[in-house]
Design a protein around this motif. Sequence first.
Motif, PDB file in Angstrom:
ATOM      1  N   VAL A   2      65.128  -8.921  44.672  1.00 54.61           N
ATOM      2  CA  VAL A   2      63.833  -8.899  45.352  1.00 54.61           C
ATOM      3  C   VAL A   2      63.696  -7.614  46.163  1.00 54.61           C
ATOM      4  O   VAL A   2      62.617  -7.005  46.194  1.00 54.61           O
ATOM      5  CB  VAL A   2      63.668 -10.146  46.254  1.00 54.61           C
ATOM      6  CG1 VAL A   2      62.413 -10.046  47.079  1.00 54.61           C
ATOM      7  CG2 VAL A   2      63.665 -11.409  45.414  1.00 54.61           C
ATOM      8  N   GLN A   3      64.783  -7.191  46.769  1.00 57.35           N
ATOM      9  CA  GLN A   3      64.741  -5.955  47.564  1.00 57.35           C
ATOM     10  C   GLN A   3      64.439  -4.744  46.683  1.00 57.35           C
ATOM     11  O   GLN A   3      63.675  -3.872  47.071  1.00 57.35           O
ATOM     12  CB  GLN A   3      66.072  -5.756  48.295  1.00 57.35           C
ATOM     13  CG  GLN A   3      66.047  -4.576  49.242  1.00 57.35           C
ATOM     14  CD  GLN A   3      67.353  -4.425  50.004  1.00 57.35           C
ATOM     15  OE1 GLN A   3      68.315  -5.144  49.749  1.00 57.35           O
ATOM     16  NE2 GLN A   3      67.378  -3.501  50.933  1.00 57.35           N
ATOM     17  N   LYS A   4      64.986  -4.695  45.481  1.00 54.97           N
ATOM     18  CA  LYS A   4      64.720  -3.587  44.562  1.00 54.97           C
ATOM     19  C   LYS A   4      63.255  -3.575  44.135  1.00 54.97           C
ATOM     20  O   LYS A   4      62.625  -2.516  44.077  1.00 54.97           O
ATOM     21  CB  LYS A   4      65.623  -3.675  43.336  1.00 54.97           C
ATOM     22  CG  LYS A   4      67.067  -3.341  43.617  1.00 54.97           C
ATOM     23  CD  LYS A   4      67.896  -3.395  42.354  1.00 54.97           C
ATOM     24  CE  LYS A   4      69.358  -3.103  42.653  1.00 54.97           C
ATOM     25  NZ  LYS A   4      70.180  -3.122  41.440  1.00 54.97           N
ATOM     26  N   ILE A   5      62.711  -4.743  43.852  1.00 56.38           N
ATOM     27  CA  ILE A   5      61.307  -4.840  43.447  1.00 56.38           C
ATOM     28  C   ILE A   5      60.398  -4.416  44.603  1.00 56.38           C
ATOM     29  O   ILE A   5      59.432  -3.673  44.409  1.00 56.38           O
ATOM     30  CB  ILE A   5      60.972  -6.259  42.960  1.00 56.38           C
ATOM     31  CG1 ILE A   5      61.725  -6.552  41.662  1.00 56.38           C
ATOM     32  CG2 ILE A   5      59.474  -6.445  42.781  1.00 56.38           C
ATOM     33  CD1 ILE A   5      61.631  -7.982  41.199  1.00 56.38           C
ATOM     34  N   LEU A   6      60.711  -4.870  45.800  1.00 61.18           N
ATOM     35  CA  LEU A   6      59.923  -4.515  46.978  1.00 61.18           C
ATOM     36  C   LEU A   6      59.982  -3.008  47.232  1.00 61.18           C
ATOM     37  O   LEU A   6      58.965  -2.376  47.508  1.00 61.18           O
ATOM     38  CB  LEU A   6      60.414  -5.286  48.204  1.00 61.18           C
ATOM     39  CG  LEU A   6      59.653  -5.037  49.507  1.00 61.18           C
ATOM     40  CD1 LEU A   6      58.190  -5.410  49.334  1.00 61.18           C
ATOM     41  CD2 LEU A   6      60.283  -5.825  50.635  1.00 61.18           C
ATOM     42  N   THR A   7      61.159  -2.426  47.108  1.00 61.74           N
ATOM     43  CA  THR A   7      61.321  -0.986  47.295  1.00 61.74           C
ATOM     44  C   THR A   7      60.508  -0.216  46.255  1.00 61.74           C
ATOM     45  O   THR A   7      59.808   0.744  46.581  1.00 61.74           O
ATOM     46  CB  THR A   7      62.803  -0.590  47.207  1.00 61.74           C
ATOM     47  OG1 THR A   7      63.536  -1.305  48.201  1.00 61.74           O
ATOM     48  CG2 THR A   7      62.986   0.897  47.412  1.00 61.74           C
ATOM     49  N   ALA A   8      60.572  -0.622  45.017  1.00 59.61           N
ATOM     50  CA  ALA A   8      59.806   0.033  43.952  1.00 59.61           C
ATOM     51  C   ALA A   8      58.309  -0.091  44.210  1.00 59.61           C
ATOM     52  O   ALA A   8      57.557   0.864  44.001  1.00 59.61           O
ATOM     53  CB  ALA A   8      60.168  -0.565  42.606  1.00 59.61           C
ATOM     54  N   ILE A  11      57.329   2.325  47.064  1.00 63.48           N
ATOM     55  CA  ILE A  11      57.338   3.717  46.600  1.00 63.48           C
ATOM     56  C   ILE A  11      56.110   3.985  45.742  1.00 63.48           C
ATOM     57  O   ILE A  11      55.451   5.017  45.879  1.00 63.48           O
ATOM     58  CB  ILE A  11      58.645   4.037  45.844  1.00 63.48           C
ATOM     59  CG1 ILE A  11      59.809   4.069  46.824  1.00 63.48           C
ATOM     60  CG2 ILE A  11      58.540   5.353  45.087  1.00 63.48           C
ATOM     61  CD1 ILE A  11      61.165   4.174  46.167  1.00 63.48           C
ATOM     62  N   THR A  12      55.777   3.059  44.866  1.00 65.66           N
ATOM     63  CA  THR A  12      54.598   3.206  44.012  1.00 65.66           C
ATOM     64  C   THR A  12      53.324   3.280  44.849  1.00 65.66           C
ATOM     65  O   THR A  12      52.449   4.112  44.591  1.00 65.66           O
ATOM     66  CB  THR A  12      54.514   2.045  43.013  1.00 65.66           C
ATOM     67  OG1 THR A  12      55.712   2.033  42.221  1.00 65.66           O
ATOM     68  CG2 THR A  12      53.316   2.172  42.112  1.00 65.66           C
TER      69      THR A  12
END
Length: 46
Positions: A2-8, A11-12
């Motif tokens: 979830v943290q990776k998706i939130l970070t992406a 950034i987007t």
Amino acid sequence: MVQKILTAALITAALATAACNTVRGAARDVNSVANCTENTMNGGKC
């Protein structure tokens, strides 16, 4: 995960905001040049 998706997503969103501001600024520049050209063609100054 979830943290990776939130970070992406963050950034987007940041990149999209920066691109939008860049396009908006470019549109202002083009508009300024068009106004200057029109004024010059009509005998005025920029």
